[in-house]
Design a protein around this motif. Structure first.
Motif, PDB file in Angstrom:
ATOM      1  N   VAL A  37       0.841  -1.213   0.000  1.00 26.56           N
ATOM      2  CA  VAL A  37       0.000   0.000   0.000  1.00 26.56           C
ATOM      3  C   VAL A  37       0.868   1.252   0.000  1.00 26.56           C
ATOM      4  O   VAL A  37       0.620   2.203  -0.747  1.00 26.56           O
ATOM      5  CB  VAL A  37      -0.944  -0.013   1.225  1.00 26.56           C
ATOM      6  N   VAL A  38       1.905   1.246   0.840  1.00 26.46           N
ATOM      7  CA  VAL A  38       2.797   2.423   0.927  1.00 26.46           C
ATOM      8  C   VAL A  38       3.515   2.659  -0.395  1.00 26.46           C
ATOM      9  O   VAL A  38       3.544   3.793  -0.911  1.00 26.46           O
ATOM     10  CB  VAL A  38       3.821   2.233   2.068  1.00 26.46           C
ATOM     11  N   GLY A  40       2.664   1.580  -3.373  1.00 23.96           N
ATOM     12  CA  GLY A  40       1.690   1.950  -4.391  1.00 23.96           C
ATOM     13  C   GLY A  40       1.297   3.410  -4.299  1.00 23.96           C
ATOM     14  O   GLY A  40       1.187   4.115  -5.320  1.00 23.96           O
ATOM     15  N   TRP A  41       1.086   3.880  -3.079  1.00 24.80           N
ATOM     16  CA  TRP A  41       0.735   5.287  -2.874  1.00 24.80           C
ATOM     17  C   TRP A  41       1.872   6.210  -3.311  1.00 24.80           C
ATOM     18  O   TRP A  41       1.648   7.229  -3.984  1.00 24.80           O
ATOM     19  CB  TRP A  41       0.415   5.526  -1.395  1.00 24.80           C
ATOM     20  N   ARG A  44       2.089   6.300  -7.197  1.00 24.99           N
ATOM     21  CA  ARG A  44       1.047   7.097  -7.843  1.00 24.99           C
ATOM     22  C   ARG A  44       1.188   8.589  -7.528  1.00 24.99           C
ATOM     23  O   ARG A  44       0.990   9.442  -8.395  1.00 24.99           O
ATOM     24  CB  ARG A  44      -0.327   6.596  -7.419  1.00 24.99           C
ATOM     25  N   THR A  45       1.554   8.899  -6.289  1.00 25.53           N
ATOM     26  CA  THR A  45       1.658  10.294  -5.871  1.00 25.53           C
ATOM     27  C   THR A  45       2.808  11.017  -6.564  1.00 25.53           C
ATOM     28  O   THR A  45       2.667  12.164  -7.025  1.00 25.53           O
ATOM     29  CB  THR A  45       1.835  10.383  -4.342  1.00 25.53           C
ATOM     30  N   ILE A 221      -2.825  -0.342  -6.239  1.00 26.43           N
ATOM     31  CA  ILE A 221      -2.988   1.027  -5.741  1.00 26.43           C
ATOM     32  C   ILE A 221      -2.395   2.028  -6.727  1.00 26.43           C
ATOM     33  O   ILE A 221      -2.990   3.072  -7.025  1.00 26.43           O
ATOM     34  CB  ILE A 221      -2.308   1.189  -4.363  1.00 26.43           C
ATOM     35  N   ALA A 222      -1.201   1.717  -7.264  1.00 23.48           N
ATOM     36  CA  ALA A 222      -0.543   2.633  -8.196  1.00 23.48           C
ATOM     37  C   ALA A 222      -1.308   2.772  -9.499  1.00 23.48           C
ATOM     38  O   ALA A 222      -1.385   3.857 -10.078  1.00 23.48           O
ATOM     39  CB  ALA A 222       0.884   2.148  -8.472  1.00 23.48           C
ATOM     40  N   GLY A 225      -5.632   3.636  -8.220  1.00 23.52           N
ATOM     41  CA  GLY A 225      -5.756   4.834  -7.401  1.00 23.52           C
ATOM     42  C   GLY A 225      -7.028   4.859  -6.574  1.00 23.52           C
ATOM     43  O   GLY A 225      -7.980   4.120  -6.815  1.00 23.52           O
ATOM     44  N   TRP A 226      -7.039   5.729  -5.588  1.00 28.71           N
ATOM     45  CA  TRP A 226      -8.194   5.815  -4.694  1.00 28.71           C
ATOM     46  C   TRP A 226      -9.383   6.470  -5.369  1.00 28.71           C
ATOM     47  O   TRP A 226     -10.537   6.216  -4.990  1.00 28.71           O
ATOM     48  CB  TRP A 226      -7.813   6.602  -3.443  1.00 28.71           C
TER      49      TRP A 226
END
Length: 448
Positions: A37-38, A40-41, A44-45, A221-222, A225-226
């Motif tokens: 999760v970390v 992936g975030w 993407r960020t 996640i990447a 995305g949310w």
């Protein structure tokens, strides 16, 4: 001469004092989830291209390693499981009861899925429209399902990974071996050896699950995305809540009332398989662990070797019951199609009868297209759900595998062949690839 205290102390520390503690497998999985999760975030960020590619490759390689063993594993597992029935008294009764409980639990699961969908209306307010959908590459229909079971040749099902056709060939070979009797013993001995070899190799892959988790979760996640997950928030919550109700509500209730067993003890014993299923998203890939925990819960080895491979290809409460029920309601609302009572009955029928279409592979696209084509709903709706599918598939597969352990336990308890001492002493410790039962194979008695 007395020993040097300093050297003695140092030797003691090096021998045992500074030994690296062994991290439990479940903790490795959780660490992989958090790290994924970390990463992936971060990917993407900050748009980290090399990390995005790395996560994709790590997850892809892990899934490919699992799939590499699927075709031969399914064939030899089904073949050996059918021939092992000769060691079980009243095998036909056990097989019938197993299938009956598969259907009962699937019917309960699809009813829960329909109820949640009707209450929450997952397709309303999403902002999605029919133009967001696209036709699936492979659609399923009842004609395709029925005619697709029989292969054109013996090679293609293995190269194209058509699990249904592999199951068909294995079942035919197993039944033929039973009919041949002693003449088939050399083939059976070879098949059992090959199956053990495949399971041993698969154990090595399973030990890589924490690393695979980092890649699979991180890439999801990447890539998605949310924001995208937010559009499917209600539908995603519905799938997870529905699976949780079946996993932690229906299953414990059946254990306590029907089998008179402790649900807590069941989850302690079955947890290694459930957590691996959540990460791998493959019932077949988890099958060796599923069979080990089923035996560890007191199910006779000869019966478990039949029921678990059978369940890994046909018992899908998550993928073939809860999910298609919710997905049909979701897609009908997106395309503004009204479903009636008859449609809901059809959904239940497809879920109970057609669950073998999922065949234990990652994803439930074939089952979904089978449901939509039966209801006459647009197949473009499948495209709406593909983006979110990996997130949903983790919980669906965990529910599938829990059900594949549950049914043999219930049947064994009701038929008076369950080892209650083994059940009550089962732990949540990782299942070792070399773990075997201490008892010699024997004919399993069945109560009249």
């Amino acid at each position: 001469m007395s020993a040097n205290p300093a050297s003695t102390a140092a030797g003691s520390r090096s021998g045992s004092g500074f030994r690296i503690p062994k991290v439990p497998f479940w903790a490795q999985i959780v660490a992989g989830l958090v790290l994924g999760v970390v990463l992936g975030w971060l990917t993407r960020t900050y748009d980290i291209g090399w990390l995005y590619t790395t996560l994709d490759k790590v997850g892809h390689i892990f899934v490919q390693l699992l799939k590499l063993a699927v075709a031969p594993l399914v064939f030899f597992a089904i073949l050996v499981s059918i021939t092992n029935l000769r060691k079980v008294n009243n095998a036909a009764r056990l097989a019938t009861r197993t299938l009956l409980w598969f259907m009962i639990t699937s019917l309960i699961a699809v009813a829960i899925g329909l109820a949640i969908g009707l209450v929450t209306n997952p397709g309303s307010g999403t902002g999605l429209t029919p133009k967001d959908g696209k036709l699936p590459e492979h659609a399923g229909s009842w004609l395709d399902f029925l005619t697709g079971i029989i292969p054109d040749n013996v090679i293609t099902p293995f190269t194209e990974l058509n699990v249904l056709q592999i199951v068909f060939m294995a079942a035919v070979a197993g039944i033929a071996a039973l009919q041949l009797g002693e003449k088939a013993q050399p083939i059976l001995t070879l098949s059992e050896s090959v199956l053990e070899l495949l399971q041993k190799a698969l154990w090595w892959v399973i030990r890589l699950a924490p690393i695979g988790t980092v890649g699979l979760i991180g890439y999801a996640i990447a890539d998605y995305g949310w924001d995208l997950i937010g559009k499917y928030a209600t539908f995603t919550a519905d799938v997870y809540i529905g699976c949780a109700l079946v996993l932690f509500g229906v299953y414990p209730l059946l254990l306590a009332t029907v089998a008179k067993l402790s649900p807590v003890q069941f989850f302690k014993g079955a947890w290694p398989a459930i957590q691996l299923a959540f990460v791998s998203r493959s019932s077949v890939g988890t099958m060796p662990v599923t069979q080990k925990v089923t035996e560890r819960l007191g199910v006779p080895k000869e019966y478990a070797s039949f029921s678990v491979p059978f369940g890994a290809t046909t018992k899908m409460d998550g993928c073939a019951a809860i999910y298609p029920a919710l997905a049909a309601i979701f897609i009908a609302q997106i395309f503004d199609v009204q479903l009636g009572v008859g449609d809901y009955i059809l959904i239940a029928f497809v879920s109970v009868i057609g669950s073998a279409a999922t065949a234990g592979l990652t994803g439930a696209t074939v089952m979904l297209t089978l449901t939509l084509s039966t209801l006459g709903l647009p197949l473009e709706g499948v495209g709406l759900l593909m983006a979110i599918d990996p997130i949903l598939d983790m919980m669906r597969t965990a529910t599938n595998v829990a059900g594949q352990v549950l049914v043999p336990v219930i049947v064994s308890a009701r038929e008076k062949i369950l080892d209650h001492d083994a059940y009550n002493s089962a732990s949540s410790s990782p299942v070792d690839g070399d773990e075997v039962r201490d008892t010699e194979p024997e004919r399993v008695p069945v109560a009249a």
